[in-house]
Design an enzyme around this catalytic site. Structure first.
Site, PDB file in Angstrom:
ATOM      1  N   GLU A 128       8.858   1.016  -7.533  1.00 56.26           N
ATOM      2  CA  GLU A 128       7.423   1.092  -7.203  1.00 56.26           C
ATOM      3  C   GLU A 128       7.363   0.704  -5.714  1.00 56.26           C
ATOM      4  OE1 GLU A 128       4.726   1.936  -8.093  1.00 56.26           O
ATOM      5  OE2 GLU A 128       3.529   0.612  -9.055  1.00 56.26           O
ATOM      6  N   THR A 181      -1.546   5.068  -2.449  1.00 54.14           N
ATOM      7  CA  THR A 181      -1.613   3.469  -2.623  1.00 54.14           C
ATOM      8  C   THR A 181      -1.209   2.748  -1.268  1.00 54.14           C
ATOM      9  OG1 THR A 181      -0.839   3.495  -4.858  1.00 54.14           O
ATOM     10  CG2 THR A 181      -0.622   1.382  -3.813  1.00 54.14           C
TER      11      THR A 181
HETATM   12  N1  LIG Z   1       8.722   9.924 -10.117  1.00 56.18           N
HETATM   13  C1  LIG Z   1       7.618   9.782  -9.167  1.00 56.18           C
HETATM   14  N2  LIG Z   1       6.371   9.574  -9.653  1.00 56.18           N
HETATM   15  C2  LIG Z   1       5.214   9.468  -9.146  1.00 56.18           C
HETATM   16  N3  LIG Z   1       5.182   9.392  -7.529  1.00 56.18           N
HETATM   17  C3  LIG Z   1       6.651   9.245  -6.946  1.00 56.18           C
HETATM   18  C4  LIG Z   1       7.831   9.529  -7.808  1.00 56.18           C
HETATM   19  N4  LIG Z   1       8.706   9.265  -6.951  1.00 56.18           N
HETATM   20  C5  LIG Z   1       8.219   9.195  -5.603  1.00 56.18           C
HETATM   21  N5  LIG Z   1       7.194   9.286  -5.812  1.00 56.18           N
HETATM   22  C6  LIG Z   1       5.947   9.094  -4.577  1.00 56.18           C
HETATM   23  O1  LIG Z   1       5.154   8.049  -4.766  1.00 56.18           O
HETATM   24  C7  LIG Z   1       3.906   8.220  -4.219  1.00 56.18           C
HETATM   25  C8  LIG Z   1       2.888   8.095  -5.044  1.00 56.18           C
HETATM   26  O2  LIG Z   1       2.828   6.791  -5.656  1.00 56.18           O
HETATM   27  P1  LIG Z   1       1.135   6.054  -5.378  1.00 56.18           P
HETATM   28  O3  LIG Z   1       0.665   6.265  -3.995  1.00 56.18           O
HETATM   29  O4  LIG Z   1       1.509   4.493  -5.759  1.00 56.18           O
HETATM   30  O5  LIG Z   1       0.422   6.745  -6.473  1.00 56.18           O
HETATM   31  P2  LIG Z   1       0.182   6.202  -7.680  1.00 56.18           P
HETATM   32  O6  LIG Z   1      -1.141   5.409  -7.893  1.00 56.18           O
HETATM   33  O7  LIG Z   1      -0.367   7.494  -8.732  1.00 56.18           O
HETATM   34  O8  LIG Z   1       1.232   5.447  -8.531  1.00 56.18           O
HETATM   35  C9  LIG Z   1       3.935   9.631  -3.545  1.00 56.18           C
HETATM   36  O9  LIG Z   1       4.152   9.821  -2.246  1.00 56.18           O
HETATM   37  C10 LIG Z   1       5.143  10.297  -4.517  1.00 56.18           C
HETATM   38  O10 LIG Z   1       5.737  11.338  -3.658  1.00 56.18           O
HETATM   39  N1  LIG Z   2      -2.266  -3.616  -7.076  1.00 57.28           N
HETATM   40  C1  LIG Z   2      -1.817  -2.375  -6.533  1.00 57.28           C
HETATM   41  C2  LIG Z   2      -2.186  -1.256  -7.638  1.00 57.28           C
HETATM   42  C3  LIG Z   2      -1.647  -0.038  -7.221  1.00 57.28           C
HETATM   43  O1  LIG Z   2      -1.998   0.779  -8.397  1.00 57.28           O
HETATM   44  P1  LIG Z   2      -1.860   2.369  -8.372  1.00 57.28           P
HETATM   45  O2  LIG Z   2      -2.051   2.952  -9.659  1.00 57.28           O
HETATM   46  O3  LIG Z   2      -2.741   3.118  -7.246  1.00 57.28           O
HETATM   47  O4  LIG Z   2      -0.499   2.855  -7.881  1.00 57.28           O
HETATM   48  C4  LIG Z   2      -3.054  -2.119  -5.342  1.00 57.28           C
HETATM   49  O5  LIG Z   2      -4.374  -2.088  -5.759  1.00 57.28           O
HETATM   50  O6  LIG Z   2      -2.571  -1.903  -4.378  1.00 57.28           O
END
Ligand SMILES: Nc1ncnc2c1ncn2[C@@H]1O[C@H](COP(=O)(O)OP(=O)(O)O)[C@@H](O)[C@H]1O
Ligand SMILES: N[C@@H](CCOP(=O)(O)O)C(=O)O
Length: 309
Positions: A128, A181
């Site tokens: 994460e 995020t």
């Molecule tokens: N297996 C994966 N699944 C989803 N996102 C991934 C994965 N591996 C890497 N990433 C990267 O993580 C980012 C998405 O995560 P984030 O912004 O936290 O979105 P979410 O809120 O949907 O988790 C993107 O830049 C994506 O390329």
């Molecule tokens: N506490 C985090 C949660 C992010 O959740 P996501 O589903 O958008 O990855 C934040 O609020 O930044």
């Protein structure tokens, strides 16, 4: 057992007042993953269906978290991971978390469960961290533990599993814009006024009490966020009207799901949750923004095994 197929559910982090600490698990949307043992050592992403994501082991969150567990366990085999992505990255319903926690959950099963849920959460946080720039566990914990969770601390990691009131349903609308995020975290202020902090921690405390006592009125009163929502809601088109309409048709409360753009609402029956979905859809269908909607009972089980061979 050499191969396992799992369902890794979407999750809603923050639950309005609990930035980085509260979360709950959904049931009707999630990724499928197949993980198999290989004679070749190491971790490999072998297939990604449904999203354009990196295959490199140090860039995909599924392999980064898997490697954290692998390096600790030092098994005499390797693993390859197929990801069938149904949760769009950047949707705010824990797309990266579903991959990060799914891989460690599955490998733990294939190894005969040497690790407990807290240890799995810890490994998944490593994945994460590369998506959001921070080792937050508020999506991972509800995925691994199920139901509502509160991350009491990350160092050392302490996760509390909270009760889920009967008949509680979530509605999610995902307007199809991407909010990373890491970017939604960067816009937040580093300091908050004392009065806002007082309001926020009183809401977190009362929300936890409401879950323990099945008190829907108190749950409704506690679903407020005076710290993060004022900043992030500006990134989500029509957020205020969607939230107001959801509450008008009977939702207990509504807010930003994770870092957005998804918006969640909680309702005390499936019928109300479906009416909330319709009210939310009515707003976006008058715009050129496409959207997906999900109605889901709170998933108290978390990640589940679909098949093992
Ligand atoms: N297996 C994966 N699944 C989803 N996102 C991934 C994965 N591996 C890497 N990433 C990267 O993580 C980012 C998405 O995560 P984030 O912004 O936290 O979105 P979410 O809120 O949907 O988790 C993107 O830049 C994506 O390329
Ligand atoms: N506490 C985090 C949660 C992010 O959740 P996501 O589903 O958008 O990855 C934040 O609020 O930044």
């Amino acid at each position: 057992m050499n191969q396992i197929k799992i369902f890794s559910p979407a999750t809603v982090a923050n639950v309005s007042c609990g930035f980085d600490v509260l979360g709950f698990c959904l049931d009707t949307i999630g990724d499928d993953m197949v993980i198999r043992k290989t004679t070749e050592k190491g971790i490999r992403i072998s297939k990604i269906v449904g999203a354009d994501l990196p295959f490199e082991a140090d860039k995909n969150v599924a392999s980064v978290s898997a490697l954290a567990l692998y390096n600790d366990a030092q098994p005499d085999c390797g693993f390859e991971i197929d990801i069938y992505k149904n949760i769009k990255p950047g949707s705010g319903i824990g797309s990266s978390s579903a991959s990060a926690s799914g891989s460690v959950f599955a490998i733990n099963e294939l190894l005969g469960r040497p690790y407990n849920k807290t240890q799995l959460t810890q490994f998944a946080m490593k994945g994460e961290a590369i998506a959001s720039g921070c080792e937050h566990a508020d999506n991972i914990a509800p995925g691994i533990f199920g139901g509502f969770t509160l991350v009491k601390s990350t160092t050392p990691l302490q996760v509390l599993q909270l009760p889920t009131p009967d008949n509680l349903y979530a509605t999610i609308i995902h307007p199809q814009i991407e909010i990373k995020t890491s970017e939604a975290r960067a816009i937040l202020p580093k300091n908050i006024p004392l009065q806002n902090a007082i309001t926020q921690w009183s809401n977190v405390g009362s929300l936890v009490h409401a879950l323990h006592t099945n008190d829907y009125k108190l749950l409704s009163d506690s679903l407020n966020d005076v710290v993060v929502e004022p900043y992030r809601s500006q990134l989500i088109p029509h957020f205020d009207v969607v939230k107001a309409e959801a509450i008008k048709v009977g939702a207990l409360g509504a807010g930003i799901s994770g870092s957005g753009p998804s918006i969640f609402a909680l309702s005390k029956s499936k019928i109300t949750a479906e009416a909330v979905a319709e009210a939310m859809q009515n707003i976006y269908s008058k715009t050129d923004i496409s959207f997906n909607t999900y109605v889901s009972k709170i998933n108290t089980e978390g990640i589940r095994v679909m098949k093992n061979e």
